[in-house]
Design a protein around this motif. Sequence first.
Motif, PDB file in Angstrom:
ATOM      1  N   GLU A  37       0.845  -1.196   0.000  1.00 48.49           N
ATOM      2  CA  GLU A  37       0.000   0.000   0.000  1.00 48.49           C
ATOM      3  C   GLU A  37       0.885   1.253   0.000  1.00 48.49           C
ATOM      4  N   TYR A  38       0.397   2.292  -0.663  1.00 48.37           N
ATOM      5  CA  TYR A  38       1.115   3.566  -0.612  1.00 48.37           C
ATOM      6  C   TYR A  38       0.658   4.350   0.604  1.00 48.37           C
ATOM      7  N   VAL A  39       1.538   5.097   1.186  1.00 46.49           N
ATOM      8  CA  VAL A  39       1.142   6.033   2.220  1.00 46.49           C
ATOM      9  C   VAL A  39       1.649   7.408   1.771  1.00 46.49           C
ATOM     10  N   SER A  41       2.039  11.372   1.808  1.00 43.89           N
ATOM     11  CA  SER A  41       2.074  12.509   2.734  1.00 43.89           C
ATOM     12  C   SER A  41       1.739  13.780   1.967  1.00 43.89           C
ATOM     13  N   TYR A  42       1.502  14.840   2.716  1.00 37.23           N
ATOM     14  CA  TYR A  42       1.299  16.136   2.077  1.00 37.23           C
ATOM     15  C   TYR A  42       2.641  16.654   1.561  1.00 37.23           C
ATOM     16  N   VAL A  43       2.577  17.485   0.548  1.00 36.15           N
ATOM     17  CA  VAL A  43       3.783  18.191   0.115  1.00 36.15           C
ATOM     18  C   VAL A  43       3.998  19.376   1.054  1.00 36.15           C
ATOM     19  N   GLU A  44       2.919  20.157   1.174  1.00 34.08           N
ATOM     20  CA  GLU A  44       2.942  21.259   2.133  1.00 34.08           C
ATOM     21  C   GLU A  44       1.641  21.173   2.909  1.00 34.08           C
ATOM     22  N   THR A  45       1.668  21.575   4.152  1.00 32.34           N
ATOM     23  CA  THR A  45       0.428  21.485   4.921  1.00 32.34           C
ATOM     24  C   THR A  45       0.398  22.552   5.996  1.00 32.34           C
ATOM     25  N   ILE A  49      -3.658  20.796  10.261  1.00 29.89           N
ATOM     26  CA  ILE A  49      -4.055  19.573   9.554  1.00 29.89           C
ATOM     27  C   ILE A  49      -3.277  18.409  10.152  1.00 29.89           C
ATOM     28  N   ILE A  50      -3.970  17.508  10.789  1.00 33.05           N
ATOM     29  CA  ILE A  50      -3.324  16.339  11.384  1.00 33.05           C
ATOM     30  C   ILE A  50      -3.960  15.099  10.766  1.00 33.05           C
ATOM     31  N   PRO A  51      -3.141  14.214  10.194  1.00 34.53           N
ATOM     32  CA  PRO A  51      -3.716  13.018   9.587  1.00 34.53           C
ATOM     33  C   PRO A  51      -4.574  12.259  10.590  1.00 34.53           C
ATOM     34  N   SER A  52      -5.697  11.764  10.135  1.00 35.78           N
ATOM     35  CA  SER A  52      -6.676  10.971  10.889  1.00 35.78           C
ATOM     36  C   SER A  52      -7.513  11.806  11.855  1.00 35.78           C
ATOM     37  N   ILE A  53      -7.277  13.105  11.916  1.00 32.46           N
ATOM     38  CA  ILE A  53      -8.145  13.953  12.735  1.00 32.46           C
ATOM     39  C   ILE A  53      -8.859  14.943  11.818  1.00 32.46           C
TER      40      ILE A  53
ATOM     41  N   LEU B  81       6.464  16.838   2.829  1.00 33.59           N
ATOM     42  CA  LEU B  81       7.697  17.048   2.091  1.00 33.59           C
ATOM     43  C   LEU B  81       8.381  18.348   2.507  1.00 33.59           C
ATOM     44  N   GLN B  82       7.574  19.345   2.871  1.00 34.67           N
ATOM     45  CA  GLN B  82       8.137  20.642   3.240  1.00 34.67           C
ATOM     46  C   GLN B  82       9.054  20.515   4.466  1.00 34.67           C
ATOM     47  N   TRP B 115       5.694   6.928  -0.903  1.00 34.92           N
ATOM     48  CA  TRP B 115       6.252   5.957   0.035  1.00 34.92           C
ATOM     49  C   TRP B 115       5.368   4.730   0.094  1.00 34.92           C
TER      50      TRP B 115
END
Lengths: 736, 201
Positions: A37-39, A41-45, A49-53, B81-82, B115
Amino acid sequence: MIENSFNRRDFLKVLGWGGATVALSGCGNTSVEDGREYVTSYVETADYIIPSIGTYFNSTCAQCDAGCGIMGRVREGRVLKLEGNPDSPINSGKMCGLGQAGVQAHYNPDRVREPLLRNGDKGEAITWEKALQLVSEKVASANPGSVAFLTGGVSGHVKVLLKNYLDAIGSDQHYVYEAVAPSVVRAANKKAYGVEMPRLRLDRAKVVVSFGADFLGTWVSPVHFSRQYAKFRKGVNGERGVLVQVESKMTITGANADRWLAIRPGTEGILALGLVNALSAAGLTVPAEVAAAVKDYTLDRVSNDTGVSVEHIGKLTALLKDRSPSLVIAGGAAEGYAHGSQNAAAVALLNQVLGNVGKTVEAPASMPFPQMAPITGNRSSLQALNDSIAQDGVKVLFNCGANPIYSAPASMNMKESLKKVPFKVAFAHYMDETAMEADLVLPLNSSMEGWGTVVPEYFAEGAQLNIQQPLMEKLHPGTLGMGDVLLALLKQRRPAEYSGYEDYYAYLKNAMVAIKGALGGENEDDDVFWDSVLSQGVVKLTSSSNALVSSASAAGLQLPPPAVEDGTYPLRLIPAVTPNMRDGRHANEPWLQESPDPLTTIVWDSWVEMHPKTAAKLGVVEGDIVEVASKNGAIKGQVYVYSGIHPDVISVPLGYGHEAMGRYSKGVGANAFKILDPVFDQQTGELAMYETRVKVTKAGKRVIVVKDEGPAGGNQSGRRIALRMASGKVNLAEEV
Amino acid sequence: MYRFLRLSVLLVGLIAAVGSVAVHAAQPLTTADDLGPVVDQPIEFPHDRHAGDAAKGGMQINCMYCHTYARRSNVAGIPPLQKCIGCHRSIESVRETPRIKKLFEYWEAKKPVPWKKVHDLPDFVRFNHERHIQRFVFAQEKPVQEACGYCHGDVKTMTVARRQKPLSMGWCVSCHQKDHPVSATSTKTTHGPNDCWQCHK
């Protein structure tokens, strides 16, 4: 009705064996996908913003025109669930089922994903550049006056852009159509009170008498009225409000009432005038002119005409006299007749005689920016378009948010009529019946992808402006917002004015910042103001309101005697507006098909609702397939026997029976719009929805009605959960 | 006739499918280390260089500097990534190495690095990082690398992370049954919850 030899029993057998097999082989970690599976991430955030919340963003519900504020829960860039925005005075943090289904409009697999150009029977995908080029060519080659827009109710900045575009090309043809709207009541209110829809204060009333206004389910602003209703039930000083519902077919509001009065269809006005007369006799001060006009409406006559017993009229009179202020509302059941305006006027007169104007009937706030105020739709507007097409006055027709081929009565023959328009553009979410006939289909963003402003039709408190903002990225790159398209078209026409705006967002932000003084942000920095507007989702405006006309007058009131029975078509058809389906525009959202109708609990199909006496007379039982035939057509449906309906009446829900639109709506149930008789309200020209006469004949088969309530239905299988009492034994005086 | 044919085909298919999956997924009930598959990542991220001991050339960066969501969310999260760029923009010495060049290519294209997931749990298990980090790192004041290492193994010695622990239910429960102090200073002990619904909800 699925024709398949693989039936439920077989399916369960397989399921059973399958389950046993799984149990035998043991549960491994079958869904673990280490390294596969791919996971992402954000490039910029942003920090919040918190993953899963989930993060909540405020926006506005677009499922109906009430304009409730919503908060969308967004997680990992996807909108998951909607809640009500507590800051919106309309819904105070609450939402209805129709609104909840908004996410299914957004994620719907049947959405149109790219512009389609007609090529014979098929739609060919083209680019937006080509589509807009084509539109501007067609508009340029047509006579300026022959470009027309047909829309549903519109408001806010899109309305402004639409008006400017029509001005720019030099056309005044903007038609606003809504299949189910309280148009007759609006017109009657305008005459009686001076405003189309006064602000109704259920929370202040001690008695509410509703003539078929389903204000808890489908009428005007149901979530707002439900909140008010809760306050009304708690009562002022602990005195619980009493609701009496007068209608021929029970609605969800009727089911909540203390007293539900089944009235002979079309005689609502007679009862209202009878109440005025009875109140006058009981000592209420009534202007002499009014008293003289209603003196013929004696108890016996009214009871005879309406089918409501003398005893009940007496109790209702006593209730209205004893408990003031009260509130009388005219809704769909009162306005749906050829004399609908008269019915609504009679109900307004009752309000005035009771002295409710100024107490429970208040002046609404006025919108300080009239150019953004909503235009409400009606059928006469569609008729005007039809007439214009017949006179060859429409060469290019834009259609947005209206589906007349599905919902206009068969007598208007919209499908044939639209064929006469050489170039039809449909802004579409689904390929619905009207989009199927278009030459060019332009796919729109969902309300969760686009920018916008909405001014609700009914202000709960003061005037307000609702913000619609994207809750997530566009699902399909090929869709655009209505505002973006109009802006692109305007750039071609008025480059000096509009070329400075990169997109509709830029236009909207600029337009909002330009009036920030009136929006309560005069001392704020532009960006601070804009950010606060977006975070609140609702902008409250300072507004004024004018006084209402409160003097009662019976001038011009002419109520016809109850209609005589038609020998060939002995029954009346009430097309029911249900809280799930409304006018059918959301029929392709499976939650709405799947959630049981609140009164019948039926799912995934339409039905023919009738009184047990009527069913006995016709010799049918629940599940019999019958044909309902009017002079204009026939539909088939399953019988549902229910005592909450007048024996002279049968009812079929609206919104089902789509011939196109998508996988969840196409072919589900039958379309009751198509068999409505072309009878119109004499004053406004609106379709009299309740005037259709039908005959019902058995069509052979019998099916099992798929419903939530179990085979015993309202009988509760002898469990005595909610006890029933014969209507004659209920003492209304005790309930009060 | 056709109906039964269709039924039996379905049935056989179902048994075959379930059986084959079960064979692959059968796991021994053990708490011993169990190395997961070697996972090819788009960038061979050197955990040892970032988190390893200074003596071995590591930077000793706290796990939660990058996996910042672990203490406040269900998931530890892959850093945006930032975050990578934030430091590497000013680390000139490795700027031209192949891996960092690749990293900047993603950054300039504004594309996330694809990833692969190394530690995966079945969809019917809810594991909450926040609860574990709050308990071990903040209440018991255990070193971060030790606390993370209970489940993730000795990541600071790895380059690309590889699963070291079985992450099976028996393995989880083996730890949840052990008593441990509630906080760094308390003598009171407790153990992890052993209710089914704590994870299966």
